[in-house]
Design an enzyme around this catalytic site. Structure first.
Site, PDB file in Angstrom:
ATOM      1  CE  LYS A  68      -4.354  -1.887   1.917  1.00  0.00           C
ATOM      2  NZ  LYS A  68      -5.377  -1.957   3.204  1.00  0.00           N
ATOM      3  NE  ARG A  93      -7.208  -8.908   1.564  1.00  0.00           N
ATOM      4  CZ  ARG A  93      -7.234  -7.837   0.551  1.00  0.00           C
ATOM      5  NH1 ARG A  93      -6.094  -6.863   0.719  1.00  0.00           N
ATOM      6  NH2 ARG A  93      -7.755  -7.941  -0.368  1.00  0.00           N
TER       7      ARG A  93
END
Length: 275
Positions: A219, A254
């Protein structure tokens, strides 16, 4: 010795959180920020799911639309058309644990009827219909924080308040607390500094011994911390962020890059167990 947490999921399965659990990301989309289009064909998506499982992923998280900043939402029917053929194959394999990344109640219901074990909702089960369906089918529920924060907010206090309210709503709608898992929502409505605060103070976010998921793979917070390399070159940065979260009490991560995540998680587990 402290008893490990247990997370109940669909199909009368449960996950014993006595080590870091790895959730592998399977984007069945043409426009994901990091691997858009790579697994949009059913054959490639199914092959990737089995590859991740062989590499050590405990859960396969299937998503049919991007939730990157600035994404264009697709309809529930379009999302379902993308993931249905993939779920048809994966959910028939009793050895796999399948999660579906959706915020549409109708898509979630279809997935649960197919046999999906977990619903990963980036809107945090805000929709009462989503809560109703999850309670009816007894699946694992990942409640993600997605409420935009203001500058100067106490991140940990805001997340704890959100989790307290939303878990109470879920339980009042019939979802048993043992089926709930919490995700602080890295990258959703938060500044760079606030995303760093999540990793730095993860232990303050852990709420009432619920299972906790950290999901920062590739991210923007990772890229901004290390010179903004392309998304697929943020593996080491992702590991650093997730390791901080694990040391603060996260139970699951994740990730896109399974072998690297598994190795880092096992070393972190060994260190925390030694302590």
């Amino acid at each position: 010795m402290t008893q490990p947490k247990i997370w109940k999921i669909g199909g009368e399965k449960e996950i014993i959180l006595d080590r870091t659990v790895i959730m592998g990301i399977l984007n069945v989309t043409p426009d994901s920020f990091s691997d858009g289009g790579r697994y949009s064909r059913t054959e490639s998506a199914v092959a990737r799911a089995y590859e991740m499982s062989a590499q050590g992923a405990d859960i396969i998280d299937v998503g049919g639309q991007s939730t990157r900043p600035g994404h264009t939402p697709v309809s529930p029917d379009e999302e379902w058309s993308r993931i249905e053929p993939v779920l048809r194959t994966l959910c028939s394999d009793r050895k796999l644990i399948i999660s579906v990344d959706t915020y549409y109640p109708d898509v979630a219901l279809r997935a649960m009827e197919f046999g999906a074990h977990i619903i990963n909702d980036v809107t945090g089960f805000r929709n009462p219909l989503m809560r109703k369906y999850a309670a009816l089918h007894k699946v694992g529920c990942v409640i993600m924080h997605d409420v935009p924060l203001d500058e100067g907010d106490d991140v940990c206090a805001k997340l704890t308040e959100f989790f307290r309210t939303r878990t109470a709503e879920c339980i009042s709608n019939g979802i048993e607390r043992e089926y709930l898992c919490l995700d602080p929502g890295v990258g959703f409505g938060k500044s760079y500094e606030q995303n760093l605060a999540i990793a730095s103070h993860f232990s303050r976010i852990c709420f009432e011994k619920y299972p906790m998921l950290a999901a920062a793979s590739r991210k923007r917070v990772i890229g901004m911390s290390c010179g903004n390399p392309p998304a697929d070159q943020r593996v080491s940065g992702t590991i650093a962020y997730h390791t901080a979260c694990l040391l603060g009490g996260a139970d699951m991560i994740r990730v896109h890059d399974i072998p690297e995540a598994v190795q880092a998680a096992r070393v972190t587990d060994a260190i925390t167990n030694f302590i």
